[in-house]
Design an enzyme around this catalytic site. Structure first.
Site, mmCIF file in Angstrom:
data_model
loop_
_atom_site.group_PDB
_atom_site.id
_atom_site.type_symbol
_atom_site.label_atom_id
_atom_site.label_comp_id
_atom_site.label_asym_id
_atom_site.label_seq_id
_atom_site.Cartn_x
_atom_site.Cartn_y
_atom_site.Cartn_z
ATOM 1 N N ASP A 16 44.612 2.827 16.335
ATOM 2 C CA ASP A 16 44.756 1.436 15.915
ATOM 3 C C ASP A 16 46.206 1.018 16.161
ATOM 4 O OD1 ASP A 16 44.206 -1.062 14.567
ATOM 5 O OD2 ASP A 16 45.218 -0.221 12.821
ATOM 6 N N ASP A 18 48.248 -2.132 14.542
ATOM 7 C CA ASP A 18 49.029 -2.605 13.401
ATOM 8 C C ASP A 18 48.961 -1.621 12.247
ATOM 9 O OD1 ASP A 18 49.577 -5.113 14.725
ATOM 10 O OD2 ASP A 18 47.522 -5.694 14.266
#
Length: 247
Positions: A16, A18
């Site tokens: 991922d 953020d």
């Protein structure tokens, strides 16, 4: 047998963006708070209940595609809005309008504040790549490529499945596993040979639903128990901790 904190069968790592790779989760949370608080203040007056940039962000927004985040949070408050169009003006009180307002705020914050990658995450990605593992970034953000470039880490990933690619390929976002599965497919590996790295509860759900070989929760905000409850096999505060396990 493990390699870099992962089962020995793992040959690909799906990250991922953020909160895992870059320090942008706090920027997104601030933009969501400003967006929702403005909306709720207009709707309910001075006594409105504000958006909680930790609890509400983690539960309803984090990791989800932008419009899904709007719908999920509003539903938690018993609020329904018209959907609107993708190019809806940001001042309109529609799902897409609120989402576009939030996106403008994020872009402005990124432009003025810049983007910084987590040093431990960069070191981890560089290490697994040097060991021959393939890497992908999997994000619901439509600004993923710009963020990677701003942080100077775009070249560390073989595959990018972000909000733009997901829309082009009609992939549902997290908590559905489809974007992670697509990344594994593009890397040419089975889900069982891939590890998911996530900080969002929706991302944990996606990793577990996709039956990946490992799901690593990255706890930046003190939600280790929640990450485990949503399917994390291991929880760390920084990816550099996994390097202590050795190759």
């Amino acid at each position: 047998m493990t390699r870099f904190g992962l089962p020995g069968v793992i040959t690909a790592c799906l990250f991922d963006l953020d909160g895992v790779l870059t320090k942008t989760a706090v920027v997104h949370a601030a933009a969501w708070k400003e967006t929702f608080d403005d909306f709720l203040r207009q709707r309910d007056g001075p006594g409105f209940r504000p958006f909680d940039a930790v609890a509400d962000y983690d539960e309803y927004v984090d990791g989800r595609p932008r419009a899904d985040g709007v719908r999920t949070f509003l539903a938690s408050r018993g609020i329904e809005l018209p959907e609107g169009s993708d190019d809806e003006p940001p001042q309109l009180q529609t799902v897409r309008g609120l989402g576009n307002r939030k996106n403008l705020l994020v872009l402005e914050k990124i432009r003025t504040q810049g983007v910084e990658a987590y040093p431990g995450s960069v070191r981890y990605v560089e290490t697994v790549r040097a060991a021959g593992m393939s890497t992908a970034v999997v994000s619901s953000s439509a600004n993923c490529r710009d963020v990677l470039a701003s942080a100077g880490i775009e070249e560390l990933f073989d595959v990018r499945i972000d909000g733009v690619v997901a829309a082009e390929r009609r992939l549902p976002g997290k908590p559905h596993p489809d974007t992670f599965l697509e990344a594994a497919h593009d890397l040419g590996v089975e889900p069982a040979a891939a590890a998911v790295f996530e900080d969002a509860l929706a991302g944990m759900d996606a990793g577990r639903a996709g039956r990946f070989g490992a799901v690593v929760g990255v706890d930046r905000v003190g939600q280790a128990d929640a990450l485990r409850a949503h399917g994390a096999d291991i929880v760390v505060q920084d990816l550099a901790e996994l390097l202590e396990a050795g190759p």
